[in-house]
Scaffold this motif. Structure first.
Motif, PDB file in Angstrom:
ATOM      1  N   ARG B  59       0.693  -1.094   0.053  1.00 45.48           N
ATOM      2  CA  ARG B  59      -0.377   0.055   0.078  1.00 45.48           C
ATOM      3  C   ARG B  59       0.693   1.498  -0.168  1.00 45.48           C
ATOM      4  NH1 ARG B  59      -4.256   0.030   4.697  1.00 45.48           N
ATOM      5  NH2 ARG B  59      -5.202   1.556   3.604  1.00 45.48           N
ATOM      6  N   LYS B  60       0.425   2.358  -0.272  1.00 43.90           N
ATOM      7  CA  LYS B  60       0.457   3.661  -0.472  1.00 43.90           C
ATOM      8  C   LYS B  60       1.246   4.181   0.493  1.00 43.90           C
ATOM      9  CE  LYS B  60       1.185   7.946  -2.942  1.00 43.90           C
ATOM     10  NZ  LYS B  60       0.775   9.102  -3.403  1.00 43.90           N
ATOM     11  N   SER B  61       2.366   4.187   1.401  1.00 40.97           N
ATOM     12  CA  SER B  61       2.732   4.968   2.473  1.00 40.97           C
ATOM     13  C   SER B  61       3.729   5.397   2.505  1.00 40.97           C
ATOM     14  CB  SER B  61       2.833   3.685   3.276  1.00 40.97           C
ATOM     15  OG  SER B  61       3.347   4.310   5.195  1.00 40.97           O
ATOM     16  N   TYR B  62       4.944   5.855   3.572  1.00 41.86           N
ATOM     17  CA  TYR B  62       5.706   6.758   3.482  1.00 41.86           C
ATOM     18  C   TYR B  62       6.409   6.480   2.970  1.00 41.86           C
ATOM     19  CZ  TYR B  62       5.970   4.952   8.280  1.00 41.86           C
ATOM     20  OH  TYR B  62       6.464   4.626   9.130  1.00 41.86           O
ATOM     21  N   GLY B 246       1.531   6.997  15.418  1.00 39.44           N
ATOM     22  CA  GLY B 246       1.358   5.579  14.676  1.00 39.44           C
ATOM     23  C   GLY B 246       0.077   5.463  15.367  1.00 39.44           C
ATOM     24  N   LEU B 247      -0.580   4.279  14.578  1.00 48.21           N
ATOM     25  CA  LEU B 247      -1.490   3.394  14.794  1.00 48.21           C
ATOM     26  C   LEU B 247      -1.594   1.330  15.173  1.00 48.21           C
ATOM     27  CD1 LEU B 247      -3.810   6.031  11.921  1.00 48.21           C
ATOM     28  CD2 LEU B 247      -3.899   5.838  14.623  1.00 48.21           C
ATOM     29  N   GLN B 250      -4.310  -0.501  14.360  1.00 45.48           N
ATOM     30  CA  GLN B 250      -5.714  -0.867  13.047  1.00 45.48           C
ATOM     31  C   GLN B 250      -4.315  -1.133  11.836  1.00 45.48           C
ATOM     32  OE1 GLN B 250      -7.173   3.349  12.476  1.00 45.48           O
ATOM     33  NE2 GLN B 250      -5.940   3.905  10.045  1.00 45.48           N
ATOM     34  N   TYR B 251      -2.761  -1.829  11.845  1.00 45.69           N
ATOM     35  CA  TYR B 251      -2.303  -1.960  11.226  1.00 45.69           C
ATOM     36  C   TYR B 251      -2.258  -3.045  10.691  1.00 45.69           C
ATOM     37  CZ  TYR B 251       1.014   1.878  13.014  1.00 45.69           C
ATOM     38  OH  TYR B 251       1.933   2.946  13.267  1.00 45.69           O
TER      39      TYR B 251
END
Lengths: 337, 337
Positions: B59-62, B246-247, B250-251
């Protein structure tokens, strides 16, 4: 003449969802006894603004609700017709928190003196008043558009959005305005100088917005909420800023039917290092003098444009306000008393 | 000895929801040819961190995802055992982005030199490394707790949360820590000096949090998401700050079953003038030197405490990492090779 018969509009009942004219009542007003330090203001123009919707609900917010039977809150431009304060003589033109009233006795400390020779007095309720300052402060403190960035704002023909677009372009950013209908979209380009105008009544807003923002979005000035936010979120760039000054699309209640979009919003905030920050214009009052100077200069030299939508008579205020919540106004909405 | 047989753990498959040990594969590793400017590092401690979960998804992330068949990414403390760079001799102890590998040839420019006499080398992966810096930078730049304010942080016995609580107290704020189970909660009070420790495994977290925060919440340091955020939101004060680093909850996927909480979140942001801002530690790299000085001094004089959870052998990394995502670690999780 009606302007000689003091009158007011009170909150008759709290709306269940959408506002109706039955939530208001026009009443005769007895002129109050004045205390020392007060002045009596006869309102000439009453400002109608989206935040008033929040005051009609009995919910916790940044300001207490209007009580049932009390006058609706609001700010006017008017003239002092009686004074118990030596610095504020009869005849002075001011802005005052009169509420939706033809006359109000107010403490002089909260007044702002206007010079009708410097700018039309109505601008003190729009481009040089609270809406204009909301645009200015939200960009200066939070949005911070810079050269080559892309900014998006909705309700872009209104008094906040139209100034947001113009200030963004002054900062060298591309400005994308969203408004309802072809006529407003034309004004965005021709009157306010937006780079792109998008009609939210057209189908496929999300696709049109994506096409208009090939480099993504760096600033989304949020005053609407709802479908526009959904279209904006996937396009936000890393380090994008989202000043939040209003959510007019959800003031009369938002559907909470699923899906739950909060986990996705939080993920975007995390993975794109977004800043989402709410503000009320008076949070940032320290910027007010420089705003008045900078935007005032632009209004005076014609480089900053504004548009007003004026209706006549206090009795017209409820229907005009309901129209505002539905996006029917075209420019800063004022009631001429 | 296994430490002499080079090996690595690669991403065997992408997780569907929760991570399983089958998503990883332990492989022998051929030592690479070294280029000029590179050094060969033998890893002694590998850091396991929640962000690694994000790299497992396409998935697109940093940051880009780890490719299938490639070594999992990660940072280690280790020793230079061969060098093609004049400034980095054999025997130097460093941190390096080795990935989940026993040995890695890396460009010397990305290394950080450690002084084993100044602090235990493992701290360079925890309280004096990325997790500690995340706590420090998020508070310094976004959270900004001040005297008399109330701060809440979850995963409070972990390397980020435990430092957040200690730095908040240094700033004069009350610190409320949330952790899973009585043993961790005891450590919050006795080891890390939190004012209040709440067990998220106990029923009625929302009520317990409200009782612990009679003056509301001014800073919520978000590293978890999920149920803790729900409990925090109604308690946030006007002008509260929410750094989001951070989350973890829900990762592995979050339920998007309704109700839709986004309109409520946006309303809170608006009516309370909240700042919700995501950040990745390296966004704020300019703060790194002052962090190392300030927190390093605290670690050396004992006024800043930390806790480590060390497992043995690279082959133990997958199960330990899965435990981390479920909150089973107790302190900074490290793999000793």
């Amino acid at each position: 003449m009606s302007e000689n018969r003091p009158q007011q509009i009170v909150l008759a009942s709290r709306p269940q969802g959408e506002v109706s004219v039955d939530n208001f009542r026009l009443e005769p007003l007895s002129l109050p006894q004045m205390a020392d330090g007060q002045v009596l203001v006869r309102a000439e123009y009453l400002s109608l603004d989206p935040y008033m919707r929040g005051r009609m609900d009995d919910r916790k917010s940044y300001a207490p609700p209007v009580a049932i039977g009390a006058a609706m809150e609001g700010e006017s431009v008017g003239e002092i017709i009686d004074s118990r304060h030596p610095d504020w003589p009869v005849g002075t033109v001011v802005t005052a928190r009169t509420g939706w009233r033809s006359h109000a006795a107010v403490v002089a400390d909260g007044l702002r003196r206007l010079d009708p020779a410097a700018a039309p007095v109505t601008t003190a309720l729009g481009v040089l008043g609270m809406p204009g300052f909301t645009a200015y402060a939200g960009l200066k403190e939070i949005g911070k558009p810079t050269h080559g960035e892309t900014l998006v704002v909705a309700a872009a023909s209104g008094p906040v959005g139209s100034l947001v677009g113009q200030l963004a372009r002054r900062a060298g950013a591309r400005s994308i305005g969203i408004a309802g209908g072809a006529e407003k979209c034309r004004a965005l380009i021709e009157q306010f100088g937006f780079d792109v105008a998008l009609d939210h009544q057209a189908p496929n807003l999300a696709e049109a917005l994506a096409a208009a923002c090939p480099d993504g979005i760096d600033v989304y000035f949020e005053n609407v909420g709802g479908a526009v936010l959904d279209a904006v979120l996937p396009l936000l760039n890393r380090f994008a800023r989202v000043p939040v000054c209003g959510l007019i699309a959800q003031y009369s209640g938002a559907s909470t039917d699923g899906p739950d979009r909060m986990p996705g919003l939080m993920r975007d905030i995390l993975t794109k290092s977004l800043t989402v920050r709410g503000f009320i214009n008076y949070d940032l009052a320290q910027l007010y003098p420089v705003f008045l100077q900078e935007v005032g200069d632009g209004v005076r030299d014609g480089s900053i444009r504004y548009r007003e939508d004026i209706v006549d008579g206090l009795e017209a205020a409820p229907a005009a306000f309901i129209g505002l919540l539905k996006g029917r106004n075209f420019g800063k909405l004022l009631v001429r008393l």
